[in-house]
Scaffold this motif. Sequence first.
Motif, PDB file in Angstrom:
ATOM      1  N   ALA A 619       0.854  -1.190   0.000  1.00 54.11           N
ATOM      2  CA  ALA A 619       0.000   0.000   0.000  1.00 54.11           C
ATOM      3  C   ALA A 619       0.885   1.232   0.000  1.00 54.11           C
ATOM      4  O   ALA A 619       2.021   1.210   0.493  1.00 54.11           O
ATOM      5  CB  ALA A 619      -0.930   0.006   1.202  1.00 54.11           C
ATOM      6  N   TYR A 620       0.366   2.322  -0.582  1.00 54.53           N
ATOM      7  CA  TYR A 620       1.014   3.623  -0.525  1.00 54.53           C
ATOM      8  C   TYR A 620      -0.093   4.670  -0.423  1.00 54.53           C
ATOM      9  O   TYR A 620      -1.273   4.374  -0.615  1.00 54.53           O
ATOM     10  CB  TYR A 620       1.903   3.844  -1.751  1.00 54.53           C
ATOM     11  CG  TYR A 620       1.153   3.778  -3.068  1.00 54.53           C
ATOM     12  CD1 TYR A 620       0.615   4.928  -3.648  1.00 54.53           C
ATOM     13  CD2 TYR A 620       0.977   2.564  -3.733  1.00 54.53           C
ATOM     14  CE1 TYR A 620      -0.077   4.873  -4.849  1.00 54.53           C
ATOM     15  CE2 TYR A 620       0.291   2.485  -4.928  1.00 54.53           C
ATOM     16  CZ  TYR A 620      -0.238   3.642  -5.479  1.00 54.53           C
ATOM     17  OH  TYR A 620      -0.935   3.586  -6.642  1.00 54.53           O
ATOM     18  N   PHE A 621       0.281   5.906  -0.106  1.00 59.14           N
ATOM     19  CA  PHE A 621      -0.698   6.952   0.177  1.00 59.14           C
ATOM     20  C   PHE A 621      -0.803   7.909  -1.011  1.00 59.14           C
ATOM     21  O   PHE A 621       0.223   8.276  -1.628  1.00 59.14           O
ATOM     22  CB  PHE A 621      -0.321   7.730   1.432  1.00 59.14           C
ATOM     23  CG  PHE A 621      -0.379   6.899   2.668  1.00 59.14           C
ATOM     24  CD1 PHE A 621      -1.600   6.610   3.254  1.00 59.14           C
ATOM     25  CD2 PHE A 621       0.777   6.371   3.229  1.00 59.14           C
ATOM     26  CE1 PHE A 621      -1.665   5.840   4.402  1.00 59.14           C
ATOM     27  CE2 PHE A 621       0.711   5.599   4.363  1.00 59.14           C
ATOM     28  CZ  PHE A 621      -0.512   5.322   4.955  1.00 59.14           C
ATOM     29  N   ASP A 622      -2.054   8.282  -1.317  1.00 55.33           N
ATOM     30  CA  ASP A 622      -2.322   9.201  -2.420  1.00 55.33           C
ATOM     31  C   ASP A 622      -1.538  10.488  -2.225  1.00 55.33           C
ATOM     32  O   ASP A 622      -1.557  11.092  -1.144  1.00 55.33           O
ATOM     33  CB  ASP A 622      -3.817   9.527  -2.493  1.00 55.33           C
ATOM     34  CG  ASP A 622      -4.653   8.288  -2.793  1.00 55.33           C
ATOM     35  OD1 ASP A 622      -4.081   7.309  -3.303  1.00 55.33           O
ATOM     36  OD2 ASP A 622      -5.868   8.313  -2.500  1.00 55.33           O
ATOM     37  N   SER A 636       4.143  -8.491  -7.157  1.00 63.27           N
ATOM     38  CA  SER A 636       3.609  -9.863  -7.192  1.00 63.27           C
ATOM     39  C   SER A 636       2.477 -10.044  -6.197  1.00 63.27           C
ATOM     40  O   SER A 636       1.810 -11.079  -6.193  1.00 63.27           O
ATOM     41  CB  SER A 636       4.727 -10.860  -6.906  1.00 63.27           C
ATOM     42  OG  SER A 636       5.291 -10.624  -5.615  1.00 63.27           O
ATOM     43  N   VAL A 637       2.273  -9.062  -5.309  1.00 68.81           N
ATOM     44  CA  VAL A 637       1.157  -9.074  -4.362  1.00 68.81           C
ATOM     45  C   VAL A 637       0.311  -7.847  -4.636  1.00 68.81           C
ATOM     46  O   VAL A 637       0.780  -6.887  -5.265  1.00 68.81           O
ATOM     47  CB  VAL A 637       1.659  -9.079  -2.907  1.00 68.81           C
ATOM     48  CG1 VAL A 637       2.500 -10.314  -2.623  1.00 68.81           C
ATOM     49  CG2 VAL A 637       2.449  -7.809  -2.587  1.00 68.81           C
ATOM     50  N   PRO A 638      -0.945  -7.832  -4.190  1.00 65.89           N
ATOM     51  CA  PRO A 638      -1.784  -6.651  -4.412  1.00 65.89           C
ATOM     52  C   PRO A 638      -1.173  -5.405  -3.768  1.00 65.89           C
ATOM     53  O   PRO A 638      -0.708  -5.448  -2.627  1.00 65.89           O
ATOM     54  CB  PRO A 638      -3.115  -7.022  -3.761  1.00 65.89           C
ATOM     55  CG  PRO A 638      -3.116  -8.516  -3.712  1.00 65.89           C
ATOM     56  CD  PRO A 638      -1.702  -8.931  -3.538  1.00 65.89           C
ATOM     57  N   VAL A 639      -1.165  -4.295  -4.517  1.00 71.23           N
ATOM     58  CA  VAL A 639      -0.675  -3.015  -4.014  1.00 71.23           C
ATOM     59  C   VAL A 639      -1.796  -1.987  -4.201  1.00 71.23           C
ATOM     60  O   VAL A 639      -2.328  -1.837  -5.301  1.00 71.23           O
ATOM     61  CB  VAL A 639       0.598  -2.566  -4.760  1.00 71.23           C
ATOM     62  CG1 VAL A 639       1.072  -1.216  -4.219  1.00 71.23           C
ATOM     63  CG2 VAL A 639       1.708  -3.602  -4.616  1.00 71.23           C
ATOM     64  N   PHE A 640      -2.171  -1.299  -3.117  1.00 66.56           N
ATOM     65  CA  PHE A 640      -3.325  -0.403  -3.129  1.00 66.56           C
ATOM     66  C   PHE A 640      -2.887   1.015  -2.802  1.00 66.56           C
ATOM     67  O   PHE A 640      -1.940   1.242  -2.027  1.00 66.56           O
ATOM     68  CB  PHE A 640      -4.376  -0.857  -2.107  1.00 66.56           C
ATOM     69  CG  PHE A 640      -4.915  -2.237  -2.364  1.00 66.56           C
ATOM     70  CD1 PHE A 640      -5.976  -2.431  -3.245  1.00 66.56           C
ATOM     71  CD2 PHE A 640      -4.352  -3.359  -1.737  1.00 66.56           C
ATOM     72  CE1 PHE A 640      -6.475  -3.700  -3.471  1.00 66.56           C
ATOM     73  CE2 PHE A 640      -4.850  -4.612  -1.966  1.00 66.56           C
ATOM     74  CZ  PHE A 640      -5.910  -4.797  -2.849  1.00 66.56           C
ATOM     75  N   SER A 641      -3.619   1.982  -3.396  1.00 67.08           N
ATOM     76  CA  SER A 641      -3.419   3.392  -3.082  1.00 67.08           C
ATOM     77  C   SER A 641      -4.475   3.818  -2.061  1.00 67.08           C
ATOM     78  O   SER A 641      -5.674   3.585  -2.268  1.00 67.08           O
ATOM     79  CB  SER A 641      -3.547   4.235  -4.359  1.00 67.08           C
ATOM     80  OG  SER A 641      -3.382   5.619  -4.054  1.00 67.08           O
TER      81      SER A 641
END
Length: 700
Positions: A619-622, A636-641
């Motif tokens: 995850a990372y921040f907008d 390779s794994v889900p990454v979300f904003s």
Amino acid sequence: MPVPWFLLSLALGRSPMVLSLERLVGPQDTARCSPGLSCHLWDGDVLCLPGSIVSAPGPVLVPTRLQTELVLRCYQETDCDLCVRVAIHLAVHGHWEEPKGEEKFGGAADPELEESRNAFLQAQVVLSFQAYPTARCVLLEVQVPAALVQPGQSVGSVVFDCFEAALGAEVRIWSYTQPRYQKELNLTQHLPDCKGLEVRDSIQSCWALPWLNVSADGDDVHLVLDVSENQRFGLSLYWNQVQGPTKPWWHRNLTGPQTITLNHTDLFPCLCIQVWPLEPDSVRTSICPFREDPRAHRNLWRAARLQLLPPRGWRLDAPCSLPAEATLCWQAPGGGPCQSLVPPLPPANVTVNKALELPLLNVHPNLCVQVSSWEKLQLQECLWVDSLGPLKDDMLLVETRDPHNNRSLCALEPSGCTPLLSRASTRAARLGEQLLQDLQSGQCLQLWDDDLRALWACPMDKYVHQRWALVWLACLLFAAVLFLLFLFRKDQVKAATRGRAALLLYSAEDSGFERLVSALASALCQLPLRVAVDLWSRRELSAQGPLAWFHAQRRQTLQEGGVVVLLFSPGAVVLCREWLQDGASTPAPQGPHDAFAASLSCVLPDFLQGRAPGRYVGAYFDGLLHSDAVPALFRSVPVFSLPSQLPGFLGTLQEPGDPRPGLLRERARLVSQALQPALDQLLKAPGDPGDPEDGTRDGT
């Protein structure tokens, strides 16, 4: 028609008899002496100046006791005032000087000494009288032949007539000599009012007093005030407490005649009635008509409250003083009477509304306080049941010692005190040897001790025979099986209730980013998730080190089926690229609590070897990082904003079969509300690399 119950006029009060007083005619003060004394009253009053105590030069006369008597000083047949007659009892204080030298052994006597022994002992005795608003001092000269008295001998008395005082006043009288050879005598006395004396026709101030009758009608009590029509008077009901000041209860200004009705539940033995005309300097009269009323005494005991005060205090609260005695007793479990103990509490009347101390070394829930009146138990309270717990199955041992320090022991049982090691068929006799061993080995608690006696409480739990042992064992086994089945069936429910474990890893770049991570962790804790983050474990990080702490948290999270969340920031991206470029070398930690830098040696191998899917989420921040800035290895794994992709992020964190889409959107909204203020504050921070003037904060 009310039935006469207790007819009481103001002539009947505290004393059961009506006092008829001696009459003195004329305003002159006089003094008279007992035989053998001569006395003289100085004209007029003197200054009340006691002065300091001085040593007596030899035998002197001093006052030893004061005695008072009430008389009437009359100017006419129906114009008299109450007057206090004072009798002063005198004695000889000090000794004659003994002869010295040869005179002691038969020499010639000293003529001066012989002359002094044949002279008179003379004293100037001062009487000081105070009764608001009056204060007087008179001087009496008294003498007695010295040859007729011996040191310490009473020589007689002087009677002074008299000090005038108001009805119902409090008077104080002092007596001393000039010069003063000893501490002054003093006496305080409350004078009766019109009701206690046969003075209604002699003292004019009594003529206008209201006269009161008390009668009963069923459950009601009537106070009938026989006063002239339209006469105004005051009426006060109060509790006259011997052990403290009076407590007013009810007060009214009324116009006569009047009848006041009281309910029988309002009656107490100390309930008194005071009436007076509403005139300047009027005389107030009081009566206490319910002292012997059985209903008043029953009401008093109903209102009494016995309470125990930690650690070893007790208190009896009541509206009036109680003719009662308090004792300690031992209450065994299973009912039965509470058995009285030594030490008894002081046998004098119990002092109400005052904290008292129990003579105990230690407290025990089986110890109780009983309050009895006329050998009838009225109140009982066991020691601090709320704090010490329920009654215990302990055996109370009574130890008795003789003057030669020989001791005997007996156990208190319902049948009495059973000697240990006896052949009686009681439980204490059967266990006598064991109880004696427990006492000698210090397993018993000492409750009280003095020179001749002591009390010990010995636990009996280990001696209680457990009946139906096999039934209990079977019940326990059955309960254990049910418990295991319950755990097996509720495994999934338990996991759902506890929530899935989530370990947050991030690079501690600055305080603003740490606040953003803390806001995210706090919001996730409101969901069914158990969140671990180094921000909340700084003490453990300092003690174990970042690498050891991460290893322990990662192992526990993955063993419980949890997920590790990698929060990417510009600093985290730089650390990852350095690690990938340097190969197997581990980047140095960025700070004493930077778990992200320490974790790369374990996290990256999982991604390189393909073990990351299902165990890691990115995850990372907008506004802080572009999506293409995340290293390709971690995609390779889900990454979300966040927070724009919160529903998908939360759905990945939840267990399979967890919330419906509508509930998931609601949770995402709540997390976004908690996260957005911290994110806005970080993006708008002055001088921040993310400001428009400094380019972007996404590492591109």
